[in-house]
Enzyme design. Structure first.
Site, mmCIF file in Angstrom:
data_model
loop_
_atom_site.group_PDB
_atom_site.id
_atom_site.type_symbol
_atom_site.label_atom_id
_atom_site.label_comp_id
_atom_site.label_asym_id
_atom_site.label_seq_id
_atom_site.Cartn_x
_atom_site.Cartn_y
_atom_site.Cartn_z
ATOM 1 N N SER A 168 0.839 -1.190 0.000
ATOM 2 C CA SER A 168 0.000 0.000 0.000
ATOM 3 C C SER A 168 0.881 1.249 0.000
ATOM 4 C CB SER A 168 -0.951 -0.051 1.203
ATOM 5 O OG SER A 168 -1.937 0.943 1.147
ATOM 6 N N ASP A 332 -8.647 -6.453 -4.843
ATOM 7 C CA ASP A 332 -8.279 -5.172 -4.239
ATOM 8 C C ASP A 332 -8.866 -4.051 -5.092
ATOM 9 O OD1 ASP A 332 -7.118 -2.906 -3.193
ATOM 10 O OD2 ASP A 332 -5.053 -3.654 -3.274
ATOM 11 N N HIS A 365 -7.990 -5.258 -0.335
ATOM 12 C CA HIS A 365 -6.696 -4.608 -0.097
ATOM 13 C C HIS A 365 -5.958 -5.236 1.078
ATOM 14 C CE1 HIS A 365 -3.774 -1.470 -0.591
ATOM 15 N NE2 HIS A 365 -3.971 -0.971 0.616
#
Length: 400
Positions: A168, A332, A365
């Site tokens: 991320s 995601d 995610h």
């Protein structure tokens, strides 16, 4: 430091005692050298909290930097002797015999500037006033974080990282290392990331910030002086963020339309998902700083290397000379696989050495934090390859 699962959500991780780095110690490095920030301001001095796992080899060539994302910290693996339930957020990834094997590698986790977990941030004392920085703490960028991490590497005597990795926002830092300090990195692992935030992502961040800034207890960021905390805003911000970390498939499988105690015709939490989100929000409001949240989400918004090259991502990534592994996850939707493929295509255009893995995972995610066998096998194979090529091919450094 609170116990939390990682950058996103879920239950706190449980240590694998047989393959854990074990009890760890948080350290602090103080820097008196001024750090010029992208916003135009300068930090005359600052602290970075960090942890290390494994041993640095004689050539100082086996060091790996792990970069954290939104609400995590330098506590990557292991636990604290006085708080054994506080397990590092990537404990399933880092440790003896794990994909990032601390029997082979010296792993460094560092807390970003502007955080509330030990590095200099809004809760820190401003030496010029003797009071907490609060709202006066400058806005920070990914580039500022990478520059500060480079200073820590110098302090530790690490002239070149065997790898820099993160998921991320951490993946964005790994990518920035590749283009900002090319000679100082041999491999970059960019996981569940993007070359910049989409308008939708910026919108989610702005809604979360507005929830905090419109909380009556926010006081323009000076809530500490009023003896309060914008808990309501933090709760809502966390709930908004948490929804984006899970896939619809995972949320439906985990909660569906399950009720707690039936329909009561009220605004109290009746569905399990409502109860879960409120719990996550309450927990987050207990340990996180509102001014930190505002600044880290802004750092996410600002990250866009291509802007420096007229929007040409390939040209922006051209300085990278390391080998890169880009990993995405099929469900995601916060940072979809298509965004990772943008990075890969830009690197291929410049004939850079890049590998790509798109992992089938139902978790959204959050998948980069979890024990997906295919995902961990890819990461393990990457570090096996680095070891087979010989970590000692790296550049040495000075004694810390």
């Amino acid at each position: 430091m609170p116990s939390f699962s990682a950058t996103t959500g879920g239950a706190a991780p449980v240590a694998d005692v047989d393959r854990s780095v074990g009890s760890v110690v948080s350290r602090t490095a103080h820097f008196d050298t001024p750090l010029a920030l992208a916003c135009g301001r300068t930090l005359p001095q600052y602290d970075l909290a960090y942890e290390t796992y494994g041993e640095l080899d004689a050539a100082r060539s086996n060091a790996v930097l792990v970069c954290h994302a939104l609400n995590a910290s330098h506590h990557v693996a292991g636990w604290y002797a006085d708080d054994p339930d506080n397990v590092g957020w990537w404990d399933n990834m880092v440790g003896p015999g794990k994909p990032l094997d601390t029997d082979r590698y010296f792993v460094v986790g560092v807390n970003n500037l502007g955080s509330c977990f030990g590095s200099t941030g809004p809760l820190s004392i401003d030496p010029t006033t003797g009071a907490p920085f609060g709202s006066s703490f400058p806005l920070i960028t990914v580039e500022d974080w990478v520059d500060a991490q480079a200073q820590l590497a110098d302090r530790l005597g690490i002239a070149q990282w065997a790898a820099v990795m993160g998921g991320s926002l951490g993946g964005m830092q790994a990518l920035d290392w590749a283009i900002r300090y090319p000679p100082r990195i041999r491999n970059a692992l960019v996981i569940a990331a993007a070359p910049n935030l989409s308008a939708e992502n910026i919108a989610f961040n702005e809604i979360a910030r507005q929830a905090i800034m419109t909380d009556p207890d926010f006081h323009d960021g000076n809530f500490e002086a009023h003896g309060v905390k914008p808990r309501r805003g933090l709760r809502v911000a966390r709930m908004i963020g948490h929804i984006t970390y899970l896939s619809d498939e995972q949320m439906d499988a985990k909660f569906g339309r399950q009720l707690r105690d039936g329909i009561n015709f009220s605004f109290a939490p009746e569905f399990q998902i409502e109860s879960y989100l409120r719990y996550q929000g309450e927990k987050f409001a207990d340990y996180y700083d509102a001014n930190t949240y505002l600044r880290i989400t802004k750092a996410l918004d600002y990250f866009d290397p291509a802007t420096r090259e007229g929007g040409d991502l390939a040209r922006a990534l051209a300085p990278a000379t390391c080998k890169l592994l880009v990993i995405s996850f099929t469900t995601d939707w916060r940072f979809p696989a298509s965004r990772s493929r943008e990075i890969v295509k830009a690197l291929v255009r410049k004939q850079r050495d890049v590998s790509y893995a798109e992992i089938a995972a139902p978790h959204g995610h959050d998948a980069f934090l979890l024990d997906n066998p295919q995902y961990h096998a890819v990461v393990r194979a990457w570090f096996d390859r680095i070891a087979a090529e010989g970590v000692a091919d790296g550049v040495g450094g000075a004694t810390p």
